[in-house]
Design a protein around this motif. Structure first.
Motif, PDB file in Angstrom:
ATOM      1  N   GLU A  56       0.846  -1.191   0.000  1.00 47.51           N
ATOM      2  CA  GLU A  56       0.000   0.000   0.000  1.00 47.51           C
ATOM      3  C   GLU A  56       0.885   1.246   0.000  1.00 47.51           C
ATOM      4  O   GLU A  56       1.880   1.309   0.732  1.00 47.51           O
ATOM      5  CB  GLU A  56      -0.914   0.006   1.225  1.00 47.51           C
ATOM      6  N   THR A  57       0.522   2.224  -0.806  1.00 47.16           N
ATOM      7  CA  THR A  57       1.225   3.505  -0.816  1.00 47.16           C
ATOM      8  C   THR A  57       0.441   4.483   0.043  1.00 47.16           C
ATOM      9  O   THR A  57      -0.683   4.868  -0.305  1.00 47.16           O
ATOM     10  CB  THR A  57       1.356   4.059  -2.248  1.00 47.16           C
ATOM     11  N   ALA A  58       0.995   4.861   1.174  1.00 42.87           N
ATOM     12  CA  ALA A  58       0.303   5.739   2.115  1.00 42.87           C
ATOM     13  C   ALA A  58       0.373   7.185   1.657  1.00 42.87           C
ATOM     14  O   ALA A  58       1.425   7.663   1.210  1.00 42.87           O
ATOM     15  CB  ALA A  58       0.920   5.604   3.499  1.00 42.87           C
ATOM     16  N   ARG A  59      -0.735   7.901   1.766  1.00 43.27           N
ATOM     17  CA  ARG A  59      -0.753   9.326   1.437  1.00 43.27           C
ATOM     18  C   ARG A  59      -0.293  10.175   2.619  1.00 43.27           C
ATOM     19  O   ARG A  59       0.242  11.260   2.449  1.00 43.27           O
ATOM     20  CB  ARG A  59      -2.160   9.741   0.997  1.00 43.27           C
ATOM     21  N   SER A  60      -0.530   9.686   3.812  1.00 37.08           N
ATOM     22  CA  SER A  60      -0.026  10.324   5.031  1.00 37.08           C
ATOM     23  C   SER A  60       0.289   9.191   5.992  1.00 37.08           C
ATOM     24  O   SER A  60      -0.199   8.073   5.843  1.00 37.08           O
ATOM     25  CB  SER A  60      -1.047  11.292   5.627  1.00 37.08           C
ATOM     26  N   ILE A  61       1.081   9.467   7.021  1.00 34.36           N
ATOM     27  CA  ILE A  61       1.519   8.376   7.888  1.00 34.36           C
ATOM     28  C   ILE A  61       1.325   8.663   9.374  1.00 34.36           C
ATOM     29  O   ILE A  61       1.196   7.754  10.172  1.00 34.36           O
ATOM     30  CB  ILE A  61       2.994   7.997   7.607  1.00 34.36           C
ATOM     31  N   ILE A  62       1.295   9.926   9.772  1.00 36.90           N
ATOM     32  CA  ILE A  62       1.103  10.245  11.189  1.00 36.90           C
ATOM     33  C   ILE A  62      -0.390  10.419  11.468  1.00 36.90           C
ATOM     34  O   ILE A  62      -1.062  11.215  10.822  1.00 36.90           O
ATOM     35  CB  ILE A  62       1.860  11.518  11.595  1.00 36.90           C
ATOM     36  N   THR A  63      -0.885   9.644  12.422  1.00 42.98           N
ATOM     37  CA  THR A  63      -2.273   9.766  12.873  1.00 42.98           C
ATOM     38  C   THR A  63      -2.287  10.517  14.192  1.00 42.98           C
ATOM     39  O   THR A  63      -1.528  10.186  15.107  1.00 42.98           O
ATOM     40  CB  THR A  63      -2.913   8.373  13.065  1.00 42.98           C
ATOM     41  N   ARG A  64      -3.140  11.508  14.293  1.00 45.19           N
ATOM     42  CA  ARG A  64      -3.191  12.319  15.514  1.00 45.19           C
ATOM     43  C   ARG A  64      -4.517  12.128  16.226  1.00 45.19           C
ATOM     44  O   ARG A  64      -5.545  11.887  15.587  1.00 45.19           O
ATOM     45  CB  ARG A  64      -2.952  13.795  15.177  1.00 45.19           C
ATOM     46  N   ASN A  65      -4.485  12.235  17.556  1.00 47.65           N
ATOM     47  CA  ASN A  65      -5.707  12.093  18.338  1.00 47.65           C
ATOM     48  C   ASN A  65      -5.685  13.057  19.513  1.00 47.65           C
ATOM     49  O   ASN A  65      -4.617  13.496  19.964  1.00 47.65           O
ATOM     50  CB  ASN A  65      -5.876  10.657  18.832  1.00 47.65           C
ATOM     51  N   THR A  66      -6.865  13.379  20.002  1.00 53.53           N
ATOM     52  CA  THR A  66      -6.997  14.265  21.164  1.00 53.53           C
ATOM     53  C   THR A  66      -7.773  13.572  22.282  1.00 53.53           C
ATOM     54  O   THR A  66      -8.317  14.240  23.159  1.00 53.53           O
ATOM     55  CB  THR A  66      -7.719  15.564  20.767  1.00 53.53           C
ATOM     56  N   SER A  67      -7.838  12.252  22.246  1.00 56.66           N
ATOM     57  CA  SER A  67      -8.583  11.516  23.263  1.00 56.66           C
ATOM     58  C   SER A  67      -7.971  11.740  24.644  1.00 56.66           C
ATOM     59  O   SER A  67      -6.753  11.562  24.821  1.00 56.66           O
ATOM     60  CB  SER A  67      -8.575  10.017  22.935  1.00 56.66           C
ATOM     61  N   PRO A  68      -8.758  12.111  25.630  1.00 52.78           N
ATOM     62  CA  PRO A  68      -8.215  12.434  26.950  1.00 52.78           C
ATOM     63  C   PRO A  68      -7.707  11.232  27.732  1.00 52.78           C
ATOM     64  O   PRO A  68      -6.980  11.396  28.713  1.00 52.78           O
ATOM     65  CB  PRO A  68      -9.409  13.085  27.664  1.00 52.78           C
ATOM     66  N   ASP A  69      -8.080  10.008  27.329  1.00 51.85           N
ATOM     67  CA  ASP A  69      -7.648   8.830  28.085  1.00 51.85           C
ATOM     68  C   ASP A  69      -6.605   8.011  27.341  1.00 51.85           C
ATOM     69  O   ASP A  69      -6.384   6.845  27.643  1.00 51.85           O
ATOM     70  CB  ASP A  69      -8.846   7.953  28.450  1.00 51.85           C
TER      71      ASP A  69
END
Length: 362
Positions: A56-69
């Motif tokens: 698979e050719t990824a278009r982006s690689i960093i996943t971000r989250n704001t989950s407090p837990d």
């Protein structure tokens, strides 16, 4: 349970026993047995499904989250799906976004992001990038078996080491020992933490719950190897499963501390989306005598449902049984001397040079 996916028996080497339909599926198949066993013809040799890996050719690689837990704000997943086949994996429902089953497909239809390191280099080189610890492998185990051949995690780790970027791992694999040369060097600059996820110390139970993950004793051995090399290690007891693994909580903490773990955490069994029928099917196949009791305890801790996704409770649950687990964990970690791992150092980050058509000449 649809007849088309009804399991005859557990599948050796696999956690799920059928191809549970994804919640985005537009069509559902129902099979009718004609007496010749053809109801199972659509299961691609269900008796021994093979692992398929697609580049698979990824278009982006960093996943971000704001989950407090959740204790990290960004992660990198080198793969989609995970061959470890942990039947309880909270990430299984993510395969539904690919129009694939969160059941067998999650552990047999895998995707390798072959350009992960290249894409990460581009993202780290952006002028506005603000460094914070990258959790390497969250929706998948970065050191699952296919990493031996693809080495994508190794490439990403080498890039992070070159940029002096902090990284953390949670893994069920002893393959992480392969990269001890890089990990030990990063540890000297406070750039890495490694948590080993241990659900049970019982090899037979582990072979049913997490069939292609490293055996529990192999994880403990890898934990000791990293600890002796100076890499800060911890243990994550995940998940704690009532009436299946909860009795082992103290033993896991003791064995892990003996092998170098100096921080610990725990997570209660989580059953989001399609994981509910996958887990119930596993229980009926492996523990039919206690399936009802297990689910009764789960529901007692989840507000009467199989799962409650509310922040603050989804990781620990509520009610008397959940409180008892928390008290046992707190007492055992205090007695054994567990603490916190030293924070990682983001100040050492050195952005990579952005790719240039002229290479390194200028």
């Amino acid at each position: 349970m649809d007849d088309a996916r009804k399991a005859r028996a557990p599948i050796k080497g696999r956690g799920a026993a059928s191809r549970v339909a994804g919640r985005f599926d537009k069509t559902h198949t129902a099979g009718e047995d004609d007496g010749w066993g053809s109801v199972y013809d659509g299961l691609d040799d269900a008796a021994r499904p093979r692992t398929e890996v697609t580049a698979e050719t990824a278009r982006s690689i960093i996943t971000r989250n704001t989950s407090p837990d959740i204790g990290f704000s960004q992660s990198v997943n080198p793969y989609r799906g995970c061959e470890h086949g942990c039947v309880y994996c909270f990430a299984r429902p993510s395969h539904a976004y690919l129009d694939l089953s969160p059941g067998l497909d999650f552990e047999t239809r895998l995707f390798a992001k072959t350009n992960a390191a290249e894409r990460l280099r581009e993202e780290l080189a952006k002028p506005g990038y603000v460094p914070s610890t990258i959790a390497l492998g969250i929706n998948t185990d970065a050191y699952q078996p296919i990493e031996r051949g693809h080495r994508i995690t190794r490439e990403v780790l080498e890039l992070l080491a070159q940029c002096r970027h902090p990284v953390s791992f949670v893994t069920k694999s002893a393959l992480i020992e392969r990269d001890l040369d890089v990990l030990a060097q990063m540890a000297q600059d406070r750039l890495v933490h490694v948590f080993f996820s241990i659900t049970t110390l019982d090899n037979r139970l582990a072979s049913k719950l997490e069939p292609r993950a490293a055996a529990p004793h192999a994880r403990l051995r890898a934990m000791r190897a990293l600890h002796e090399a100076g890499v800060p290690v911890g243990v994550m007891i995940a998940p704690v499963i009532p009436f299946i693994t909860d009795a082992e909580l103290e033993r896991i903490l003791e064995a892990s501390h003996d092998n170098g773990a100096r921080a610990a955490g725990w997570v209660l069994l989580r059953l989001p989306h399609e994981l509910k029928p996958i887990w119930r099917e596993w229980l009926e196949l492996h523990y039919p005598d206690r399936a009802a009791h297990v689910m009764s305890l789960v529901q007692q801790m989840r507000g009467g449902r199989d799962y409650d996704s509310g922040f603050g409770t989804r990781m620990r649950g509520e009610g008397p049984f959940a409180q008892l687990l928390a008290q046992r964990f707190k007492r055992a970690t205090r007695q054994l001397g567990y603490g916190r791992l030293a924070p990682l150092d983001v100040s050492r980050f050195e952005p990579p040079r952005p790719p240039s058509p002229q290479g390194d000449l200028f």
